[in-house]
Design a protein around this motif. Structure first.
Motif, PDB file in Angstrom:
ATOM      1  N   ALA A 344       0.820  -1.280  -0.150  1.00  0.00           N
ATOM      2  CA  ALA A 344      -0.040  -0.005  -0.042  1.00  0.00           C
ATOM      3  C   ALA A 344       0.560   1.333  -0.166  1.00  0.00           C
ATOM      4  O   ALA A 344       0.559   2.342  -0.651  1.00  0.00           O
ATOM      5  CB  ALA A 344      -0.974  -0.031   1.169  1.00  0.00           C
ATOM      6  N   HIS A 345       1.975   1.236   0.908  1.00  0.00           N
ATOM      7  CA  HIS A 345       2.839   2.371   0.831  1.00  0.00           C
ATOM      8  C   HIS A 345       3.544   2.721  -0.499  1.00  0.00           C
ATOM      9  O   HIS A 345       3.650   3.776  -1.103  1.00  0.00           O
ATOM     10  CB  HIS A 345       3.928   2.215   2.000  1.00  0.00           C
ATOM     11  CG  HIS A 345       3.505   2.251   3.227  1.00  0.00           C
ATOM     12  ND1 HIS A 345       2.267   3.076   3.595  1.00  0.00           N
ATOM     13  CD2 HIS A 345       3.776   1.677   4.511  1.00  0.00           C
ATOM     14  CE1 HIS A 345       1.984   2.806   4.925  1.00  0.00           C
ATOM     15  NE2 HIS A 345       3.056   2.126   5.285  1.00  0.00           N
ATOM     16  N   LEU A 346       3.937   1.671  -1.206  1.00  0.00           N
ATOM     17  CA  LEU A 346       4.545   1.666  -2.539  1.00  0.00           C
ATOM     18  C   LEU A 346       3.549   2.087  -3.494  1.00  0.00           C
ATOM     19  O   LEU A 346       3.933   2.928  -4.535  1.00  0.00           O
ATOM     20  CB  LEU A 346       5.000   0.248  -3.150  1.00  0.00           C
ATOM     21  CG  LEU A 346       6.182  -0.239  -2.380  1.00  0.00           C
ATOM     22  CD1 LEU A 346       6.688  -1.586  -2.787  1.00  0.00           C
ATOM     23  CD2 LEU A 346       7.499   0.943  -2.115  1.00  0.00           C
ATOM     24  N   VAL A 347       2.312   1.774  -3.589  1.00  0.00           N
ATOM     25  CA  VAL A 347       1.104   2.311  -4.351  1.00  0.00           C
ATOM     26  C   VAL A 347       1.180   3.926  -4.035  1.00  0.00           C
ATOM     27  O   VAL A 347       1.032   4.669  -4.983  1.00  0.00           O
ATOM     28  CB  VAL A 347      -0.141   1.659  -4.177  1.00  0.00           C
ATOM     29  CG1 VAL A 347      -1.399   2.398  -4.796  1.00  0.00           C
ATOM     30  CG2 VAL A 347      -0.177   0.310  -4.357  1.00  0.00           C
ATOM     31  N   THR A 348       1.227   4.232  -2.924  1.00  0.00           N
ATOM     32  CA  THR A 348       1.266   5.523  -2.599  1.00  0.00           C
ATOM     33  C   THR A 348       2.356   6.424  -3.247  1.00  0.00           C
ATOM     34  O   THR A 348       1.897   7.284  -3.734  1.00  0.00           O
ATOM     35  CB  THR A 348       1.221   5.920  -0.998  1.00  0.00           C
ATOM     36  OG1 THR A 348       0.181   5.382  -0.441  1.00  0.00           O
ATOM     37  CG2 THR A 348       1.227   7.342  -0.732  1.00  0.00           C
ATOM     38  N   LEU A 349       3.632   5.897  -3.023  1.00  0.00           N
ATOM     39  CA  LEU A 349       4.740   6.830  -3.738  1.00  0.00           C
ATOM     40  C   LEU A 349       4.628   6.763  -5.038  1.00  0.00           C
ATOM     41  O   LEU A 349       5.010   7.636  -5.667  1.00  0.00           O
ATOM     42  CB  LEU A 349       5.989   5.876  -3.260  1.00  0.00           C
ATOM     43  CG  LEU A 349       6.454   6.568  -1.985  1.00  0.00           C
ATOM     44  CD1 LEU A 349       7.865   5.478  -1.621  1.00  0.00           C
ATOM     45  CD2 LEU A 349       6.649   7.729  -1.534  1.00  0.00           C
ATOM     46  N   VAL A 350       4.198   5.615  -5.793  1.00  0.00           N
ATOM     47  CA  VAL A 350       4.146   5.822  -7.244  1.00  0.00           C
ATOM     48  C   VAL A 350       2.832   6.530  -7.860  1.00  0.00           C
ATOM     49  O   VAL A 350       3.196   7.089  -8.996  1.00  0.00           O
ATOM     50  CB  VAL A 350       4.155   4.336  -8.075  1.00  0.00           C
ATOM     51  CG1 VAL A 350       5.494   3.666  -7.553  1.00  0.00           C
ATOM     52  CG2 VAL A 350       2.893   3.716  -7.621  1.00  0.00           C
ATOM     53  N   SER A 351       1.962   6.731  -7.108  1.00  0.00           N
ATOM     54  CA  SER A 351       0.809   7.553  -7.531  1.00  0.00           C
ATOM     55  C   SER A 351       0.516   8.757  -6.975  1.00  0.00           C
ATOM     56  O   SER A 351      -0.500   9.355  -7.375  1.00  0.00           O
ATOM     57  CB  SER A 351      -0.486   6.465  -7.407  1.00  0.00           C
ATOM     58  OG  SER A 351      -0.667   6.318  -5.899  1.00  0.00           O
TER      59      SER A 351
END
Length: 406
Positions: A344-351
């Motif tokens: 979920a945190h990686l989704v936040t960073l890329v989006s």
């Protein structure tokens, strides 16, 4: 002070302990100390059997045997090591421990038996080795003999404190050259401009390529394959309008397994296995990235993540790991309790460009505390503590260490 640094591994081997001990030797010399290194690792030209090599101005004693793979093991080293330590007139010995460190363990025994003030620093998470060391009683005996015990993070110190409950286990973090990793003025200005462009704006429909990075040995303990499984979920959650990828720097035994997984999971267009690169090449890759990811649970510290943090990158890591020494959740990075939250945190960073820039702006403006200048001061404190403990032990016959304050 005249300082003996003792470690199983040293350059030309490459790894966390090797680089840290080498850099510590150099920074101690800059601070005015005389330093020599003792190791079971062969030298650059195969130096062994006690040959002394000068590495960046530091004498390195290669007490190494000719073994398959140049394993840093020498059970016959203690007598010669004792002779050299006593003949060298060292004021203090600083032993650097990994998970399994036969040479360093022998070195601690030798230095303490020779009456040399001794500091011992662990660069690892003990994990299953805690029980082995509990049965052997070695850590407790070292504390009773007057060794100053420390570890590179609070999470690495906790099991040592359990093994030596009457001693104080300090935290002596790893260090980096913060100025080397700090973004240039041009990069900072560009980041500030970019940050002004995304003040609480909704995510645009289309972005440029969002690149994540990680640097690790591709070994099971570092969890490279579980990271790829997390990325499979990220791919499912991020819409097709967002183009992203992960660059993996490093090599190791799980590389082939990762290649197979990427092919089967149809992620070859998202993940690039870049292999080993120089520090300068790694720094260059950080300048174009949106974040750094560390999936390791049993991470005693995380030097590569610290370097990325110093370069301004938001760091995504695991709660309870050594990364917590320099990453505060929601401020300098994002910490996850498990793999689902990591994704979920990686989704936040890329989006979310606004979130990227908010954390990046903090990291650029607030360098990490683990600079070599500060770490050398802490190392000097530990070496003086070892001397004070030894003096107290000599006078009273027992150590006078208090309970853990770290």
């Amino acid at each position: 002070m005249k300082v003996a640094l003792l470690s199983d591994c040293y350059l030309p081997r490459l790894g966390g302990i090797e680089v840290q001990v080498h850099d510590l030797a150099g920074w101690l010399r800059r601070a005015g100390h005389e330093v020599e290194v003792f190791t079971a690792t062969p030298g650059r030209s195969g130096e062994r059997h006690g040959a002394v090599e000068l590495v960046d101005g530091v004498p390195v004693h290669h007490l190494a045997l000719r073994l398959p793979g140049d394993l840093p093991v020498n059970p016959w080293a203690p007598p010669e090591l004792r002779r050299r330590l006593l003949a060298g007139g060292f004021d203090v010995a600083h032993v650097h421990m990994g998970v399994v460190s036969p040479f360093a363990s022998d070195a601690a025994d030798v230095a303490l038996a020779a009456g040399i003030p001794t500091a011992i620093t662990w660069h690892c998470v003990l994990d299953v080795m805690e029980q082995v060391l509990r049965v052997s009683g070695r850590v407790g005996r070292w504390a009773e003999q007057g060794a100053a015990l420390s570890a590179v993070s609070r999470m690495a110190a906790r099991p040592l404190q359990r093994l030596a409950p009457r001693a104080r286990v300090a935290v002596l973090p790893n260090g980096i050259d913060v100025d080397r990793w700090r973004p240039s003025v041009d990069v900072v200005v560009a980041q500030q401009v970019s940050a002004q462009e995304f003040p609480a704006q909704p995510v645009p429909d289309v972005q440029g390529l969002a690149t994540l990075v990680t640097a690790m040995r591709l070994a099971r303990r570092k969890r490279p394959v579980p990271l790829l499984r997390v990325l499979r979920r990220v791919e499912d959650q991020v819409g097709p309008e967002i183009d992203w990828r992960l660059d993996v720097f490093g090599d190791g035994p799980q590389r082939r397994l990762m290649q197979t997984y990427l092919r089967d999971a149809r992620l070859t267009h998202r993940v690039r296995l870049r292999g080993r690169v120089t520090r300068d090449e790694l720094l260059e890759s950080y300048r174009g990235a949106v974040g750094y990811v560390s999936p390791v649970r049993l991470e005693a510290f995380g030097i590569a993540a610290l370097e990325a943090r110093a370069a301004g990158l938001p760091v995504v890591g695991m709660r309870g790991s050594g990364v917590e020494e320099f990453v505060e959740h929601g401020v300098s990075g994002l910490l996850a309790a498990g793999d689902r939250e990591l994704g979920a945190h990686l989704v936040t960073l890329v989006s979310d460009p606004a979130e990227q820039q908010r954390i990046r702006a903090h990291n650029v403006a607030t360098p990490p505390a683990q600079s070599w200048t500060q770490v050398v001061r802490l190392a000097e404190t530990e070496l003086r503590r070892a001397q004070a403990i030894r003096a107290g032990t000599t006078r009273a016959g027992t150590t006078r260490e208090g309970t853990n304050a770290g």
